[in-house]
Design a protein around this motif. Structure first.
Motif, PDB file in Angstrom:
ATOM      1  N   PHE A   1       0.846  -1.193   0.000  1.00 41.05           N
ATOM      2  CA  PHE A   1       0.000   0.000   0.000  1.00 41.05           C
ATOM      3  C   PHE A   1       0.884   1.247   0.000  1.00 41.05           C
ATOM      4  CE2 PHE A   1      -3.226   2.923   1.828  1.00 41.05           C
ATOM      5  CZ  PHE A   1      -4.271   2.639   0.967  1.00 41.05           C
ATOM      6  N   ILE A   2       1.648   1.413  -1.089  1.00 41.65           N
ATOM      7  CA  ILE A   2       2.592   2.517  -1.212  1.00 41.65           C
ATOM      8  C   ILE A   2       2.418   3.169  -2.577  1.00 41.65           C
ATOM      9  CG2 ILE A   2       4.999   3.230  -1.076  1.00 41.65           C
ATOM     10  CD1 ILE A   2       5.588   0.640   0.415  1.00 41.65           C
ATOM     11  N   GLY A   3       2.325   4.500  -2.585  1.00 44.50           N
ATOM     12  CA  GLY A   3       2.190   5.256  -3.820  1.00 44.50           C
ATOM     13  C   GLY A   3       3.349   6.219  -4.005  1.00 44.50           C
ATOM     14  N   MET A   4       3.114   7.299  -4.754  1.00 41.50           N
ATOM     15  CA  MET A   4       4.210   8.214  -5.052  1.00 41.50           C
ATOM     16  C   MET A   4       3.688   9.584  -5.467  1.00 41.50           C
ATOM     17  SD  MET A   4       5.409   6.759  -8.812  1.00 41.50           S
ATOM     18  CE  MET A   4       6.554   8.116  -9.115  1.00 41.50           C
ATOM     19  N   ARG A   5       4.551  10.575  -5.299  1.00 41.56           N
ATOM     20  CA  ARG A   5       4.323  11.942  -5.755  1.00 41.56           C
ATOM     21  C   ARG A   5       5.648  12.437  -6.342  1.00 41.56           C
ATOM     22  NH1 ARG A   5       0.722  15.701  -3.646  1.00 41.56           N
ATOM     23  NH2 ARG A   5       0.410  14.248  -1.899  1.00 41.56           N
ATOM     24  N   MET A   6       5.597  13.140  -7.456  1.00 40.81           N
ATOM     25  CA  MET A   6       6.826  13.552  -8.119  1.00 40.81           C
ATOM     26  C   MET A   6       7.130  15.036  -7.885  1.00 40.81           C
ATOM     27  SD  MET A   6       6.527  11.535 -11.769  1.00 40.81           S
ATOM     28  CE  MET A   6       5.123  12.512 -12.289  1.00 40.81           C
ATOM     29  N   VAL A   7       8.424  15.338  -7.912  1.00 44.20           N
ATOM     30  CA  VAL A   7       8.891  16.714  -7.914  1.00 44.20           C
ATOM     31  C   VAL A   7       9.924  16.841  -9.022  1.00 44.20           C
ATOM     32  CG1 VAL A   7       8.565  16.865  -5.410  1.00 44.20           C
ATOM     33  CG2 VAL A   7      10.830  16.338  -6.303  1.00 44.20           C
ATOM     34  N   ARG A   8      10.298  18.066  -9.353  1.00 46.73           N
ATOM     35  CA  ARG A   8      11.415  18.294 -10.264  1.00 46.73           C
ATOM     36  C   ARG A   8      12.059  19.631  -9.926  1.00 46.73           C
ATOM     37  NH1 ARG A   8      10.088  21.226 -15.001  1.00 46.73           N
ATOM     38  NH2 ARG A   8       7.896  21.824 -15.085  1.00 46.73           N
ATOM     39  N   ASN A   9      13.336  19.736 -10.247  1.00 50.49           N
ATOM     40  CA  ASN A   9      14.081  20.950  -9.930  1.00 50.49           C
ATOM     41  C   ASN A   9      13.542  22.136 -10.721  1.00 50.49           C
ATOM     42  OD1 ASN A   9      15.719  19.344  -8.318  1.00 50.49           O
ATOM     43  ND2 ASN A   9      17.292  19.105  -9.899  1.00 50.49           N
ATOM     44  N   ALA A  10      13.466  23.282 -10.060  1.00 49.86           N
ATOM     45  CA  ALA A  10      13.024  24.496 -10.730  1.00 49.86           C
ATOM     46  C   ALA A  10      14.187  25.425 -11.015  1.00 49.86           C
ATOM     47  CB  ALA A  10      11.995  25.221  -9.854  1.00 49.86           C
ATOM     48  N   GLU A  11      15.411  24.958 -10.797  1.00 50.01           N
ATOM     49  CA  GLU A  11      16.593  25.800 -10.983  1.00 50.01           C
ATOM     50  C   GLU A  11      17.298  25.463 -12.291  1.00 50.01           C
ATOM     51  OE1 GLU A  11      18.666  24.662  -7.470  1.00 50.01           O
ATOM     52  OE2 GLU A  11      17.506  25.993  -6.179  1.00 50.01           O
TER      53      GLU A  11
END
Length: 295
Positions: free
Chosen positions: A285-295
């Motif tokens: 029961f594990i999901g995910m959320r993404m990020v990315r660099n803004a620099e």
């Protein structure tokens, strides 16, 4: 012939632009900080600066993850059943816009790279080799006349910290987002929410539709009320002699017995003392959320 080729090119270009536009609407810009997260969450890393980020408002949904499954021909995951009853693919994620679960850490990194490639970003993960897709990577196996608990060796995954593609948040980034950034910490935004609704979401035997509850001050939804989420961190705990299969952290909180006025999120997390490491090949029961660099 030239006209037909031009029309095909035009159609493809417009499709890419529409897809990119839709994706952008699901992101929020989060300004970085030199904040010492360890002052608030003891098990954070006190030395890491938080970068400027683009953060996905919502957890990756079942529909989004199924696009990756179809592309990669991993349709067998839809047949997942742990014990029957509640623990089946459709019961865990009853709607297309529910948060996706049953994602291993390896799946999560692969999905980040795939989404980056689809949208024209530089993939953030260098994955050394491939791992055959399995519903369950853990099994009992007979070796030299004895039964041993066998775990496949996962390819080494390296993070390119300068890439602009999608990745999982670091431990410091995750908790910074969880608390709503500096504004959220200062305003104690969680005191204004009906915590009983969040408790219900967190304690369900299924994931809910993303964005169903109030966002935090950063405009990020469901970060402590839906599926636990993988983060980028490692530890030698439980790794034995296998330096590749470090136990990764999956973060997520079930809000129990906290239905009190002035709910204090920092106190709640601090009472847990530490995180529980999860195997990078655990499909639960594990999901995910993404990020990315803004620099």
């Amino acid at each position: 012939m030239l006209k037909k080729s031009f029309l095909i090119f035009l159609y493809f270009s417009i499709s890419v632009l529409i897809y990119a536009s839709d994706t952008k609407t699901n992101e929020v810009y989060v300004k970085g900080s030199n904040i010492n997260m360890q002052e608030y969450i003891k098990f954070c890393d006190k030395t890491k600066k938080i970068k400027n980020l683009y953060v996905q408002k919502y957890e990756v949904t079942r529909k989004e993850f199924e696009e990756y499954l179809d592309y990669s021909q991993y349709s067998m995951l839809r047949q997942y059943s742990k014990t029957g009853g509640l623990f089946t693919y459709d019961n865990l994620m009853p709607y297309p816009d529910c948060a996706a679960v049953l994602i291993t850490f390896y799946d999560a990194c692969k999905y980040c790279n795939w989404r980056s490639e689809q949208e024209g970003y530089e993939p953030a993960y260098d994955i050394q080799g491939e791992l055959p897709f399995e519903l369950n990577y853990f099994q009992w196996k007979q070796e030299n006349g004895e039964w041993i608990y066998y775990v496949l060796k996962m390819p080494e995954i390296r993070l390119n910290e300068k890439a602009n593609g999608y990745r999982l948040p670091t431990i410091n980034e995750y908790f910074y987002l969880l608390l709503g950034g500096q504004e959220g910490i200062d305003n104690k935004w969680w005191e204004e929410i009906d915590i009983t609704k969040y408790e219900f979401f967190a304690n369900s035997h299924f994931t809910n539709k993303v964005g169903s509850l109030k966002a935090n001050p950063l405009g990020v939804y469901d970060i402590f009320s839906n599926a636990p989420e993988w983060i980028w961190a490692d530890t030698n705990t439980y790794s034995r002699d296998d330096s590749i299969n470090y136990a990764k952290y999956a973060v997520g909180y079930a809000l129990r017995e906290e239905s009190l006025p002035n709910f204090n999120l920092i106190r709640y997390i601090s009472n847990k003392k530490s995180l529980s490491p999860k195997s990078p090949l655990e499909r639960g029961f594990i999901g995910m959320r993404m990020v990315r660099n803004a620099e």
